[in-house]
Write an enzyme that holds these catalytic residues in place. Sequence first.
Site, short mmCIF file in Angstrom:
data_model
loop_
_atom_site.label_atom_id
_atom_site.label_comp_id
_atom_site.label_asym_id
_atom_site.label_seq_id
_atom_site.Cartn_x
_atom_site.Cartn_y
_atom_site.Cartn_z
CG ASP A 97 1.57 -4.60 4.72
OD1 ASP A 97 2.37 -3.74 5.12
OD2 ASP A 97 1.20 -4.69 3.54
CE LYS A 121 -1.34 -2.36 3.13
NZ LYS A 121 -0.62 -1.69 2.01
#
Length: 310
Positions: free
Chosen positions: A145, A17
Amino acid sequence: MSFARHPDAVHVRAPGKINVYLGVGPRHDDGYHALATVFQAVSLYEDVYASASDDFSIAVVGDVDISGVPLDDRNLALRAAKLLAQTAGVTQGVHLDIRKGVPVAGGMGGGSADAAAALVACDALWGTELGPRGLHELAARLGADVPFALHGGTAVGTGRGDVLTPALARGRFDWVLVLSDTGLSTPEVYGRLDKLRMHGEALADDPTELLEVPVAVLQALRAGDATELAPVMMNDLEAAAVVGRPDLELTLADGVRMGALTGIVSGSGPTTAFLCGGPEAARAVQDELKATGREALHVHGPVPGAQIIG
């Protein structure tokens, strides 16, 4: 390097990401920071293969430097498998083979992607059928995350970053990533940010838990317009990352000089991410950065989260 994969292994792929926007609040007494962030999953992947075993074990190979990857209970993927087994009452073990494509300690959530992929793979291997909500709850227990790596796409993260709201992002965004030979410790970068902000003053006992992503960021994503997004991208951790790695400042300046719309440190760094005007522009920036001896990759987003392959 390669490893032998069991023919009955479940193969799951999960993306790294970029934090398109990352606002960090003051540190709370429990050590955590309130966050307001926008994640975008990009086409750089971790591959996890889960096969039946009597105990829990892991092997790791990689297209990136894997020398810092632990092979014991410090490994987030192994912890994810054990947490799922404990939660669902599974008595068998699993062997995890991981091929890493996301930089280790690079600020792109590679370890979190491994954990998300391990949850999906073990859920399928063991037939635990926890479903998206059950897997999300376990992911949130593993790290801020990990839930996003499960879902992918583009999302707003609040709280510790684990409270996710999907964000509409039209079209495709092209990025050039510049990788680094050495990683940065996320806790150390957060600690350095705290020191930069303190200026000798004590931390607030009860700083606000609520931060918001600026409307302009969400509007640019919704429009699918990289030129609108570029000027409103921001990362509160960037200053702290640059203090630890002054070379990042030069890399950021060079990427923009070479044609990127803007550059940003990804998460806690040291990977730098350059937003470009399209695929051709990204390839041109990639070529120029590579000509300086840097390792540069062209990726795009948004892409889906952890998915079973085959």
